[in-house]
Every structure is written in structure tokens, then in C-alpha cells.
Design a protein around this motif. Structure first.
Motif, PDB file in Angstrom:
ATOM      1  N   GLY A  35     -30.619  25.157 -13.351  1.00 52.59           N
ATOM      2  CA  GLY A  35     -30.421  24.002 -14.219  1.00 52.59           C
ATOM      3  C   GLY A  35     -30.601  22.684 -13.497  1.00 52.59           C
ATOM      4  O   GLY A  35     -30.120  21.646 -13.963  1.00 52.59           O
ATOM      5  N   LEU A  36     -31.321  22.704 -12.373  1.00 53.73           N
ATOM      6  CA  LEU A  36     -31.508  21.489 -11.588  1.00 53.73           C
ATOM      7  C   LEU A  36     -32.651  20.633 -12.121  1.00 53.73           C
ATOM      8  O   LEU A  36     -32.672  19.412 -11.917  1.00 53.73           O
ATOM      9  CB  LEU A  36     -31.785  21.863 -10.129  1.00 53.73           C
ATOM     10  CG  LEU A  36     -30.702  22.693  -9.438  1.00 53.73           C
ATOM     11  CD1 LEU A  36     -31.155  23.107  -8.049  1.00 53.73           C
ATOM     12  CD2 LEU A  36     -29.398  21.920  -9.375  1.00 53.73           C
ATOM     13  N   TRP A  37     -33.598  21.276 -12.777  1.00 55.42           N
ATOM     14  CA  TRP A  37     -34.782  20.555 -13.258  1.00 55.42           C
ATOM     15  C   TRP A  37     -35.496  21.427 -14.274  1.00 55.42           C
ATOM     16  O   TRP A  37     -35.484  22.664 -14.180  1.00 55.42           O
ATOM     17  CB  TRP A  37     -35.705  20.238 -12.074  1.00 55.42           C
ATOM     18  CG  TRP A  37     -37.073  19.757 -12.454  1.00 55.42           C
ATOM     19  CD1 TRP A  37     -37.453  18.493 -12.774  1.00 55.42           C
ATOM     20  CD2 TRP A  37     -38.253  20.564 -12.562  1.00 55.42           C
ATOM     21  NE1 TRP A  37     -38.789  18.450 -13.064  1.00 55.42           N
ATOM     22  CE2 TRP A  37     -39.308  19.706 -12.937  1.00 55.42           C
ATOM     23  CE3 TRP A  37     -38.517  21.918 -12.376  1.00 55.42           C
ATOM     24  CZ2 TRP A  37     -40.596  20.166 -13.136  1.00 55.42           C
ATOM     25  CZ3 TRP A  37     -39.802  22.391 -12.582  1.00 55.42           C
ATOM     26  CH2 TRP A  37     -40.827  21.506 -12.956  1.00 55.42           C
ATOM     27  N   GLN A  38     -36.108  20.795 -15.258  1.00 56.83           N
ATOM     28  CA  GLN A  38     -36.944  21.482 -16.231  1.00 56.83           C
ATOM     29  C   GLN A  38     -38.189  20.633 -16.464  1.00 56.83           C
ATOM     30  O   GLN A  38     -38.113  19.402 -16.472  1.00 56.83           O
ATOM     31  CB  GLN A  38     -36.204  21.672 -17.563  1.00 56.83           C
ATOM     32  CG  GLN A  38     -34.937  22.501 -17.479  1.00 56.83           C
ATOM     33  CD  GLN A  38     -35.187  23.969 -17.197  1.00 56.83           C
ATOM     34  OE1 GLN A  38     -36.315  24.454 -17.330  1.00 56.83           O
ATOM     35  NE2 GLN A  38     -34.145  24.690 -16.798  1.00 56.83           N
ATOM     36  N   PRO A  39     -39.349  21.260 -16.619  1.00 53.76           N
ATOM     37  CA  PRO A  39     -40.563  20.476 -16.907  1.00 53.76           C
ATOM     38  C   PRO A  39     -40.467  19.795 -18.256  1.00 53.76           C
ATOM     39  O   PRO A  39     -39.692  20.198 -19.134  1.00 53.76           O
ATOM     40  CB  PRO A  39     -41.680  21.541 -16.874  1.00 53.76           C
ATOM     41  CG  PRO A  39     -40.985  22.832 -17.140  1.00 53.76           C
ATOM     42  CD  PRO A  39     -39.615  22.703 -16.538  1.00 53.76           C
ATOM     43  N   SER A  40     -41.264  18.767 -18.428  1.00 54.22           N
ATOM     44  CA  SER A  40     -41.192  17.973 -19.659  1.00 54.22           C
ATOM     45  C   SER A  40     -41.604  18.766 -20.893  1.00 54.22           C
ATOM     46  O   SER A  40     -41.185  18.448 -22.006  1.00 54.22           O
ATOM     47  CB  SER A  40     -42.077  16.734 -19.525  1.00 54.22           C
ATOM     48  OG  SER A  40     -43.430  17.111 -19.244  1.00 54.22           O
ATOM     49  N   ASN A  41     -42.410  19.817 -20.713  1.00 49.37           N
ATOM     50  CA  ASN A  41     -42.872  20.600 -21.858  1.00 49.37           C
ATOM     51  C   ASN A  41     -42.105  21.905 -22.012  1.00 49.37           C
ATOM     52  O   ASN A  41     -42.604  22.862 -22.587  1.00 49.37           O
ATOM     53  CB  ASN A  41     -44.357  20.908 -21.717  1.00 49.37           C
ATOM     54  CG  ASN A  41     -44.662  21.703 -20.446  1.00 49.37           C
ATOM     55  OD1 ASN A  41     -43.828  21.789 -19.543  1.00 49.37           O
ATOM     56  ND2 ASN A  41     -45.860  22.281 -20.388  1.00 49.37           N
ATOM     57  N   LEU A  43     -24.009  21.719 -16.571  1.00 51.78           N
ATOM     58  CA  LEU A  43     -23.022  20.692 -16.215  1.00 51.78           C
ATOM     59  C   LEU A  43     -21.590  21.218 -16.342  1.00 51.78           C
ATOM     60  O   LEU A  43     -20.798  21.093 -15.393  1.00 51.78           O
ATOM     61  CB  LEU A  43     -23.221  19.443 -17.067  1.00 51.78           C
ATOM     62  CG  LEU A  43     -24.354  18.505 -16.622  1.00 51.78           C
ATOM     63  CD1 LEU A  43     -24.560  17.406 -17.651  1.00 51.78           C
ATOM     64  CD2 LEU A  43     -24.045  17.899 -15.253  1.00 51.78           C
ATOM     65  N   PRO A  44     -21.184  21.815 -17.480  1.00 49.76           N
ATOM     66  CA  PRO A  44     -19.840  22.418 -17.516  1.00 49.76           C
ATOM     67  C   PRO A  44     -19.700  23.600 -16.566  1.00 49.76           C
ATOM     68  O   PRO A  44     -18.591  23.867 -16.080  1.00 49.76           O
ATOM     69  CB  PRO A  44     -19.663  22.844 -18.979  1.00 49.76           C
ATOM     70  CG  PRO A  44     -21.034  22.849 -19.565  1.00 49.76           C
ATOM     71  CD  PRO A  44     -21.810  21.814 -18.824  1.00 49.76           C
ATOM     72  N   ILE A  45     -20.797  24.321 -16.295  1.00 48.78           N
ATOM     73  CA  ILE A  45     -20.729  25.392 -15.296  1.00 48.78           C
ATOM     74  C   ILE A  45     -20.398  24.803 -13.933  1.00 48.78           C
ATOM     75  O   ILE A  45     -19.573  25.351 -13.175  1.00 48.78           O
ATOM     76  CB  ILE A  45     -22.054  26.169 -15.254  1.00 48.78           C
ATOM     77  CG1 ILE A  45     -22.268  26.945 -16.545  1.00 48.78           C
ATOM     78  CG2 ILE A  45     -22.083  27.127 -14.056  1.00 48.78           C
ATOM     79  CD1 ILE A  45     -23.578  27.677 -16.621  1.00 48.78           C
ATOM     80  N   CYS A  52     -17.089  25.601 -11.653  1.00 49.44           N
ATOM     81  CA  CYS A  52     -17.159  25.989 -10.229  1.00 49.44           C
ATOM     82  C   CYS A  52     -16.297  25.062  -9.376  1.00 49.44           C
ATOM     83  O   CYS A  52     -15.604  25.517  -8.444  1.00 49.44           O
ATOM     84  CB  CYS A  52     -18.611  25.956  -9.752  1.00 49.44           C
ATOM     85  SG  CYS A  52     -19.685  27.202 -10.486  1.00 49.44           S
ATOM     86  N   LEU A  53     -16.320  23.787  -9.695  1.00 48.07           N
ATOM     87  CA  LEU A  53     -15.513  22.827  -8.957  1.00 48.07           C
ATOM     88  C   LEU A  53     -14.026  23.154  -9.081  1.00 48.07           C
ATOM     89  O   LEU A  53     -13.283  23.146  -8.083  1.00 48.07           O
ATOM     90  CB  LEU A  53     -15.792  21.415  -9.485  1.00 48.07           C
ATOM     91  CG  LEU A  53     -14.919  20.287  -8.918  1.00 48.07           C
ATOM     92  CD1 LEU A  53     -15.144  20.144  -7.419  1.00 48.07           C
ATOM     93  CD2 LEU A  53     -15.198  18.972  -9.640  1.00 48.07           C
ATOM     94  N   ILE A  54     -13.584  23.473 -10.288  1.00 42.91           N
ATOM     95  CA  ILE A  54     -12.164  23.779 -10.511  1.00 42.91           C
ATOM     96  C   ILE A  54     -11.747  25.020  -9.730  1.00 42.91           C
ATOM     97  O   ILE A  54     -10.708  25.031  -9.045  1.00 42.91           O
ATOM     98  CB  ILE A  54     -11.891  23.963 -12.010  1.00 42.91           C
ATOM     99  CG1 ILE A  54     -12.077  22.636 -12.744  1.00 42.91           C
ATOM    100  CG2 ILE A  54     -10.484  24.513 -12.245  1.00 42.91           C
ATOM    101  CD1 ILE A  54     -11.994  22.751 -14.253  1.00 42.91           C
ATOM    102  N   PHE A  55     -12.548  26.084  -9.802  1.00 41.30           N
ATOM    103  CA  PHE A  55     -12.159  27.332  -9.145  1.00 41.30           C
ATOM    104  C   PHE A  55     -12.225  27.223  -7.624  1.00 41.30           C
ATOM    105  O   PHE A  55     -11.461  27.884  -6.924  1.00 41.30           O
ATOM    106  CB  PHE A  55     -13.038  28.483  -9.634  1.00 41.30           C
ATOM    107  CG  PHE A  55     -12.570  29.076 -10.930  1.00 41.30           C
ATOM    108  CD1 PHE A  55     -11.465  29.906 -10.964  1.00 41.30           C
ATOM    109  CD2 PHE A  55     -13.217  28.799 -12.120  1.00 41.30           C
ATOM    110  CE1 PHE A  55     -11.010  30.447 -12.162  1.00 41.30           C
ATOM    111  CE2 PHE A  55     -12.783  29.329 -13.319  1.00 41.30           C
ATOM    112  CZ  PHE A  55     -11.673  30.157 -13.341  1.00 41.30           C
ATOM    113  N   ILE A  56     -13.115  26.398  -7.096  1.00 42.17           N
ATOM    114  CA  ILE A  56     -13.148  26.209  -5.643  1.00 42.17           C
ATOM    115  C   ILE A  56     -11.949  25.383  -5.186  1.00 42.17           C
ATOM    116  O   ILE A  56     -11.295  25.700  -4.180  1.00 42.17           O
ATOM    117  CB  ILE A  56     -14.464  25.539  -5.218  1.00 42.17           C
ATOM    118  CG1 ILE A  56     -15.641  26.493  -5.444  1.00 42.17           C
ATOM    119  CG2 ILE A  56     -14.417  25.138  -3.744  1.00 42.17           C
ATOM    120  CD1 ILE A  56     -16.999  25.886  -5.139  1.00 42.17           C
ATOM    121  N   LEU A  57     -11.616  24.347  -5.934  1.00 48.32           N
ATOM    122  CA  LEU A  57     -10.457  23.520  -5.579  1.00 48.32           C
ATOM    123  C   LEU A  57      -9.150  24.301  -5.704  1.00 48.32           C
ATOM    124  O   LEU A  57      -8.207  24.077  -4.928  1.00 48.32           O
ATOM    125  CB  LEU A  57     -10.404  22.284  -6.469  1.00 48.32           C
ATOM    126  CG  LEU A  57     -11.495  21.232  -6.267  1.00 48.32           C
ATOM    127  CD1 LEU A  57     -11.336  20.099  -7.279  1.00 48.32           C
ATOM    128  CD2 LEU A  57     -11.462  20.679  -4.847  1.00 48.32           C
TER     129      LEU A  57
END
Length: 403
Positions: free
Chosen positions: A41-47, A60-62, A66-71
Motif C-alpha cells: 500500500g505504499l504506492w499505486q499507479p495512476s491507472n 493507513l488503519p493497518i 501495527c503501531l498500537i500493537f508494537i507500542l
């Protein structure tokens, strides 16, 4: 002549932008780790499809999960759900190291810097293979992308290897700490995503440095050819310097942050290993594996930058050779101009290098860093026999300096 060169350089530095060369061409096929970037989910082509666009934002929610479970890892993995300051500090630094690549890649790939860099390298390749052909606006029609495709394949394979290797390390690193059945699927999912993001950004960073190395190599060939005027060589130098500066400004913070994290991690683990109870809760194999991982992570950040800096030294040597050739050439009137160009190249060499923590990285500096780190670890390992009693003995352990 030198003042004229510097004046021209200053004007160019203020006005030049890679967007001036920015014809929009469909070059996404030359993105390294193309499918890993999309899977993370870092990048997607325009088409891309609507599903891919939705998934791009679902990550983004993923990332937040991940941030919550690591903290909360130090809290969730204890029997009494307690959290110490040390565990919280370790969780925060680990989260910064593992989750910053996601934010960086999404931001960096949304800027025009990377596609412009690809187009510039393609234009350089086309100009070297078609010296007598005037390049038109459609670079994709005349550029030879064969060598660039090989480079993309090489770094894509490297990204897959880094992903699998880092995933295996973190599974072996965290698996012994998991205690409840629900921990395993949750933290396995976390590890898959964070290592995917980490491998993608590291591959992207190394690939960008390699592209800059090609730019500098083209500049060296331009100087050695002795077929262009001083003004044309200065212009080429300015373009390469501006290109590297654009990438360096975007890459320096995250690369410096990662190097600093792993350096501090080595120091903390080395200091903590001298306490008598450290290996009661932390196996020796994990300790050695952690140090090896930190060392490899530092090397993988420093080596690409050193590759660029090392190539930039060739520009000075090429300019010096041009000056010597002009000096020994009979009845030449260009000695003064070539001398001014040599002085200019020497004064601006730092602009053709990549820096980490504000220092231009060279191969020699990397060797010195690992020499002193290895020497320090040697003395730490040497103190093991004095810091801890034998497994079968009853003699008390020697107290650590901190106590």
C-alpha cells in the motif's frame, strides 16, 4: 574564469529544477519492487483499479494497528499486564524504526523526484548511445532502457530477499516472547507488513543511490571526452549536483534516524549484557542475532551513500586529468580555464555526495566504524567470563559497574 564559473553555478542552483525536464512518461515499469510496493500500500499507479485505490488507503488503519500493537507489546506479553519505562522506551524506538518507512515511501513516491530521476538517467543513457542524434521530447522513444531494466530486476530480487530475511529474523526474535494463542496470528500479520515496508524503502533508497552513481559516471565520461566546452561541463555538473541535492534532502532524515537507532541499540544491548540477569530472560542466540542484525542494518544504510561519494571522487580525478592534458598540449590557450574548472570541481565535490547524520559517507569511514564497533564487542565478550559465574558453579557473580 573561476568567478564566472561560480557565478553561473549560483544562478543555475537557484533556478534549476528537475521539473524542467519533466515530461510525463509512463515509466512505472521501472520502479523496483513494483509488486511489493503495491502489496504494501505504499504506492499505486495512476491507472490502477478502484480496488487497488481502496486498498492503498486501507493500509493507513493497518499501519495504525501495527503501531498500537508494537507500542503495547511490552504490556501485552507480561503475565500481570505491567509496563516499565524501559520497555516503553524500547517499544517506541522499535516502532519508529519499523513504521517510519511506510510514511516515507508514501510521501516520497507521491513527489515527482523519483520519476524525474528515472527520466534523467534514461536521457543520459540515450545521449551516450546516440551521440549524433538530437533527443526529442519523447525520451521513451529513443532511450535504451536495457541496462536500467537489469538494474530494476537486481534491486527487485534484493528487495524480496531482504523481506524474507528480515521477516525470518523478527519471527525468531519475537516468537519466544509470545505466550497466548491470539498473539501468534496478530504479531505475524504485524511482522509481515512492517518488514514489507522496511524492505521496500531500503530497496528504493539503494536504487536511488545507484541512479545517482550513474549520473556521476556520465559526468566523468563527459569530462574525459574533452569534446565539450568548459561551460557545457559546468552545466552538466550543476544538473547532477541539483539532482543529488533533491534526493539527499528527502532521504537524509530517515536514513540518519535508522542509523542512529541501530547504533544506540548496539550500545544499549552491549551495556545491558553486562548485568548478571540479562541472559536469564534473553537467550545468547538472540543477543548475538540482534547485534548482527543491527550491524547489517547500519551497513545497508551506509553502503549506498558511500557508493555515490566514491564515484564523486572520480569527477575530481577526471578534471585533474583534463587540466594536465591541456597543460602539456602544445600551443594551447585553455590551461587557465581548465585550472579554474579543476578548482571549481574540488570546491563543489561535497555536493556530489550523500550524507548520513551530516557526514559524507565513504568506504573508509564504514571500515573505521565497524572496526571500532567490532573492537568494542570484543572487549564486551571478553568480560563475559568475569561478569557471570559458570553454569555449574556457586560463586557469586561480579557486580556490574552500574550497581
Amino acid at each position: 574564469m573561476l568567478k564566472a564559473i561560480q557565478h553561473r553555478y549560483n544562478i543555475f542552483s537557484d533556478s534549476f529544477s528537475l521539473e524542467d525536464e519533466g515530461e510525463q512518461h509512463h515509466i512505472v515499469e521501472f520502479y523496483p519492487v513494483y509488486w511489493l510496493l503495491r502489496a504494501g500500500g505504499l504506492w499505486q499507479p495512476s491507472n490502477c483499479s478502484h480496488i487497488a485505490t481502496i486498498y492503498h488507503w486501507v493500509t493507513l488503519p493497518i499501519w495504525g494497528t501495527c503501531l498500537i500493537f508494537i507500542l503495547m507489546m511490552g504490556y501485552l506479553l507480561t503475565d500481570h499486564y505491567t509496563l516499565s519505562v524501559g520497555e516503553l522506551a524500547n517499544s517506541v524506538t522499535t516502532a519508529l524504526n519499523l513504521l517510519c518507512p511506510y510514511l516515507f515511501c508514501r510521501w516520497y513516491l507521491s513527489t515527482p523526484n523519483f520519476p524525474m530521476l528515472l527520466q534523467r538517467v534514461a536521457r543520459i543513457t540515450a545521449s551516450t548511445s546516440n551521440t549524433d542524434q538530437q533527443l526529442d521530447a519523447n525520451v521513451a522513444d529513443v532511450a535504451d532502457f536495457t541496462s536500467l531494466r537489469r538494474l530494476v530486476v537486481m534491486y527487485s530480487l534484493s528487495g524480496v530477499i531482504h523481506f524474507l530475511g528480515s521477516l525470518g529474523f523478527w519471527i525468531s526474535h519475537w516468537w519466544p516472547l509470545l505466550k497466548k494463542p491470539w498473539h501468534y496470528p496478530v504479531y505475524f500479520t504485524v511482522l509481515v507488513f512492517v518488514n514489507l515496508w522496511w524492505a521496500c524503502w531500503l530497496c528504493l533508497y539503494s536504487f536511488v543511490c545507484h541512479l545517482h552513481k550513474r549520473e556521476i559516471s556520465s559526468l566523468i565520461q563527459c569530462i574525459k571526452s574533452d569534446t565539450k566546452t568548459i561551460e557545457e561541463m559546468v552545466t552538466e555538473h550543476q544538473q547532477v549536483a541539483a539532482s543529488i541535492a533533491g534526493s539527499s534532502q528527502k532521504l537524509q532524515f530517515i536514513v540518519s534516524l535508522c542509523v542512529l537507532y541501530h547504533s544506540v541499540d548496539i550500545l544499549i544491548f552491549t551495556w545491558a549484557s553486562q548485568t548478571a540477569k540479562f541472559f536469564d530472560t534473553y537467550p545468547v542466540s538472540q543477543f548475538i542475532g540482534g547485534l548482527a542484525w543491527d550491524g547489517w542494518s547500519i551497513l545497508s544504510k551506509l553502503f549506498p551513500a558511500a557508493m555515490v561519494t566514491s564515484e564523486s571522487q572520480g569527477v575530481v580525478l577526471a578534471a585533474a586529468g583534463l587540466f594536465v592534458a591541456a597543460k602539456i598540449r602544445p600551443a594551447t590557450s585553455q590551461v587557465t580555464d581548465h585550472n579554474a574548472f579543476l578548482v571549481f570541481v574540488q570546491a563543489t565535490q561535497g555536493q556530489l555526495s550523500m550524507s548520513v547524520l551530516g557526514w559524507p559517507i565513504t568506504y573508509g569511514l564504514i571500515m573505521k566504524i565497524f572496526y571500532w564497533v567490532g573492537l568494542g564487542l570484543f572487549f564486551v565478550l571478553k568480560t563475559f567470563s568475569h561478569a557471570f559465574p559458570p553454569a555449574s558453579g556457586n560463586s557469586p557473580a561480579v557486580p556490574s559497574p552500574s550497581t
